[in-house]
Design a protein around this motif. Sequence first.
Motif, PDB file in Angstrom:
ATOM      1  N   UNK A  14       0.454  -1.047   0.351  1.00 26.77           N
ATOM      2  CA  UNK A  14       0.055   0.225   0.213  1.00 26.77           C
ATOM      3  C   UNK A  14       0.834   1.164  -0.685  1.00 26.77           C
ATOM      4  N   UNK A  15       2.151   0.959   1.401  1.00 29.59           N
ATOM      5  CA  UNK A  15       2.517   2.231   0.421  1.00 29.59           C
ATOM      6  C   UNK A  15       3.807   2.279  -0.761  1.00 29.59           C
ATOM      7  N   UNK A  16       4.443   1.329  -0.647  1.00 25.27           N
ATOM      8  CA  UNK A  16       4.719   1.492  -2.428  1.00 25.27           C
ATOM      9  C   UNK A  16       4.127   2.229  -3.061  1.00 25.27           C
ATOM     10  N   UNK A  17       2.531   1.627  -3.354  1.00 20.07           N
ATOM     11  CA  UNK A  17       1.617   2.345  -4.437  1.00 20.07           C
ATOM     12  C   UNK A  17       1.838   3.488  -4.137  1.00 20.07           C
ATOM     13  N   UNK A  18       1.306   4.131  -2.839  1.00 23.87           N
ATOM     14  CA  UNK A  18       0.972   5.796  -2.559  1.00 23.87           C
ATOM     15  C   UNK A  18       1.861   6.285  -3.595  1.00 23.87           C
ATOM     16  N   UNK A  19       3.466   6.327  -2.632  1.00 25.78           N
ATOM     17  CA  UNK A  19       5.132   6.648  -3.099  1.00 25.78           C
ATOM     18  C   UNK A  19       4.435   7.039  -4.998  1.00 25.78           C
ATOM     19  N   UNK A  20       4.479   5.586  -5.317  1.00 26.39           N
ATOM     20  CA  UNK A  20       5.036   5.483  -6.469  1.00 26.39           C
ATOM     21  C   UNK A  20       3.931   6.497  -7.734  1.00 26.39           C
ATOM     22  N   UNK A  21       2.460   6.424  -6.911  1.00 25.48           N
ATOM     23  CA  UNK A  21       1.379   6.168  -8.260  1.00 25.48           C
ATOM     24  C   UNK A  21       1.170   8.159  -7.611  1.00 25.48           C
ATOM     25  N   UNK A  22       1.560   8.245  -6.366  1.00 23.66           N
ATOM     26  CA  UNK A  22       0.537   9.943  -6.027  1.00 23.66           C
ATOM     27  C   UNK A  22       1.723  10.892  -5.639  1.00 23.66           C
ATOM     28  N   UNK A  24       5.268  10.645  -6.175  1.00 26.50           N
ATOM     29  CA  UNK A  24       6.177  10.577  -7.308  1.00 26.50           C
ATOM     30  C   UNK A  24       6.156  11.653  -8.141  1.00 26.50           C
ATOM     31  N   UNK A  25       5.220  11.727  -8.890  1.00 25.45           N
ATOM     32  CA  UNK A  25       4.608  12.711 -10.110  1.00 25.45           C
ATOM     33  C   UNK A  25       3.936  14.042  -9.697  1.00 25.45           C
ATOM     34  N   UNK A  78      10.295   8.008  -2.785  1.00 25.25           N
ATOM     35  CA  UNK A  78       9.725   9.794  -3.501  1.00 25.25           C
ATOM     36  C   UNK A  78      10.795  10.362  -2.762  1.00 25.25           C
ATOM     37  N   UNK A  79      10.726  11.811  -3.278  1.00 28.07           N
ATOM     38  CA  UNK A  79      11.118  13.093  -2.346  1.00 28.07           C
ATOM     39  C   UNK A  79      11.158  13.021  -1.435  1.00 28.07           C
ATOM     40  N   UNK A  80      12.387  13.336  -0.504  1.00 27.84           N
ATOM     41  CA  UNK A  80      12.509  13.491   0.865  1.00 27.84           C
ATOM     42  C   UNK A  80      11.393  13.955   1.934  1.00 27.84           C
ATOM     43  N   UNK A  81      10.671  15.446   1.387  1.00 25.22           N
ATOM     44  CA  UNK A  81       9.835  16.401   1.424  1.00 25.22           C
ATOM     45  C   UNK A  81       8.388  15.024   1.932  1.00 25.22           C
ATOM     46  N   UNK A  82       8.214  14.133   1.668  1.00 26.01           N
ATOM     47  CA  UNK A  82       6.848  14.224   1.624  1.00 26.01           C
ATOM     48  C   UNK A  82       6.986  12.865   2.544  1.00 26.01           C
ATOM     49  N   UNK A  83       7.874  12.494   3.295  1.00 22.69           N
ATOM     50  CA  UNK A  83       8.409  11.503   4.464  1.00 22.69           C
ATOM     51  C   UNK A  83       7.974  12.130   5.385  1.00 22.69           C
ATOM     52  N   UNK A  84       9.131  13.908   5.752  1.00 20.19           N
ATOM     53  CA  UNK A  84       9.494  14.873   6.589  1.00 20.19           C
ATOM     54  C   UNK A  84       7.375  15.309   6.727  1.00 20.19           C
ATOM     55  N   UNK A  85       6.808  15.264   6.319  1.00 16.15           N
ATOM     56  CA  UNK A  85       5.650  16.028   6.100  1.00 16.15           C
ATOM     57  C   UNK A  85       4.998  15.608   7.369  1.00 16.15           C
ATOM     58  N   UNK A  86       4.439  13.955   7.824  1.00 16.00           N
ATOM     59  CA  UNK A  86       4.204  13.161   8.566  1.00 16.00           C
ATOM     60  C   UNK A  86       5.135  12.341   9.546  1.00 16.00           C
ATOM     61  N   UNK A  87       6.738  12.390   9.132  1.00 17.45           N
ATOM     62  CA  UNK A  87       7.992  11.843   9.619  1.00 17.45           C
ATOM     63  C   UNK A  87       7.852  12.447  11.065  1.00 17.45           C
ATOM     64  N   UNK A  88       7.712  12.955  11.813  1.00 21.33           N
ATOM     65  CA  UNK A  88       7.704  13.422  12.389  1.00 21.33           C
ATOM     66  C   UNK A  88       7.474  12.911  13.729  1.00 21.33           C
ATOM     67  N   UNK A  89       5.908  13.547  12.981  1.00 20.51           N
ATOM     68  CA  UNK A  89       4.363  12.876  14.663  1.00 20.51           C
ATOM     69  C   UNK A  89       4.433  10.928  14.304  1.00 20.51           C
ATOM     70  N   UNK A  90       5.337  10.272  13.254  1.00 26.65           N
ATOM     71  CA  UNK A  90       6.021   8.711  13.219  1.00 26.65           C
ATOM     72  C   UNK A  90       7.446   8.447  13.876  1.00 26.65           C
ATOM     73  N   UNK A  91       8.020   9.615  14.253  1.00 26.49           N
ATOM     74  CA  UNK A  91       9.254   9.670  15.087  1.00 26.49           C
ATOM     75  C   UNK A  91       9.388  10.799  15.954  1.00 26.49           C
ATOM     76  N   UNK A  92      10.714  11.388  16.057  1.00 30.35           N
ATOM     77  CA  UNK A  92      10.785  12.091  17.015  1.00 30.35           C
ATOM     78  C   UNK A  92      10.071  13.167  17.645  1.00 30.35           C
TER      79      UNK A  92
END
Length: 384
Positions: A14-22, A24-25, A78-92
């Motif tokens: 599910x994550x892979x599909x989201x990254x590649x289809x939504x 990366x474009x 995908x570009x690192x900015x996408x994960x940064x948007x939710x990565x704080x909540x699921x990380x530090x």
Amino acid sequence: MIRHPEKFQQLLAQVRDFVRTECIPLETQVDQSDEIPEALVQRMRDLGLFGHSIPEAYGGAGLTSEELSMVNIEVSQAATTFRARFGGNTGIASESLVVDGTEEQKRRYLPGLASGAVTGCFALTEPGAGSDATALTTEAVRDGDDYLISGRKCFITNAPIAGLFTVFARTDPAIKGAAGVTAFLIERGTPGLETPPAYRKMGQHGSPVGEVLLDRCRVPASAILGGQTGQGFRTAMRALNKQRINLAGLCIGPAIRLVDEMVERAGTRKQFGQPVAEFQLVQQMIAESNVEVHAARALLLETARKRDDGQDVTMEASMCKLFASEMCGRVADRAVQIFGGGGYIADNVAERFYRDVRLFRLYEGTSQIHLVNIARRTMALAQR
């Protein structure tokens, strides 16, 4: 530790599909506009991306270290900015609460972080307290049942959009170093807390980074994370220890993507009448990159499994972060080289990743700090 292999593979797909289809474009659009569309952020919420590491009891997925590492490798292709948007909540931004928060604090804040309704940030760094985090000067002065917090935090990811700030301040100025530091949970809108506009940055456009300004910001004693003063630095280090493992995965994903891009580019770009992929020195750059990706991934997964087993992986976490971030920088540099002049032109995938991944060698501990830490721990182990 993979708890439910079949279910986890579905999550990865599910994550892979989201990254590649939504994601990366939209890379070029986000890089140029410096903003992730709100519709895509909502998709992140709908997919549960904000709560991957938050325990299930508080609305998250409760992923293990190994599971989270594998997810991080996927989302960061995908570009690192996408994960940064939710990565704080699921990380530090959530980990301090998870490991040291009181039950009341967890019930109050973790569900909002897990759903993405609230964005969190981790406000530790100051202009004079970066690698030496114990040198922070932000002060929290007791005033009756409250604390008045004053200071300036800088380079804080998501600060301009955060709704919850984990702020580290010195509650006992007589105690130097780590012992006098306390962590506070402060909500946006608290008088005395301000966030100026985001910085303009070299890369990771779309991921807002800025300052947190505190001017006699009044918070109740109940805002102390964990309810105890003087424990802030220990809390920060526990959160950073896990985040360094997370960051290693976030370095491996871009490197995987760049190896794929290098192979494709080398097969289509021609010089001297043949694809550059046929030249051995180009093949060497691709081979070295692929070897380093595999080495970093093996080190990461081994360390994540040890952490899941309850072992102390402080040194291994530093090794993961150091090796993976340096590796990613080398791979990005080779990608620009293989792309040739096109790799230096804006809006090119190699150029964008080259800018984006440079930050990995700076935050969550610079490479030099990790080398020092690894050396100290290595020598200490030898003396046992």
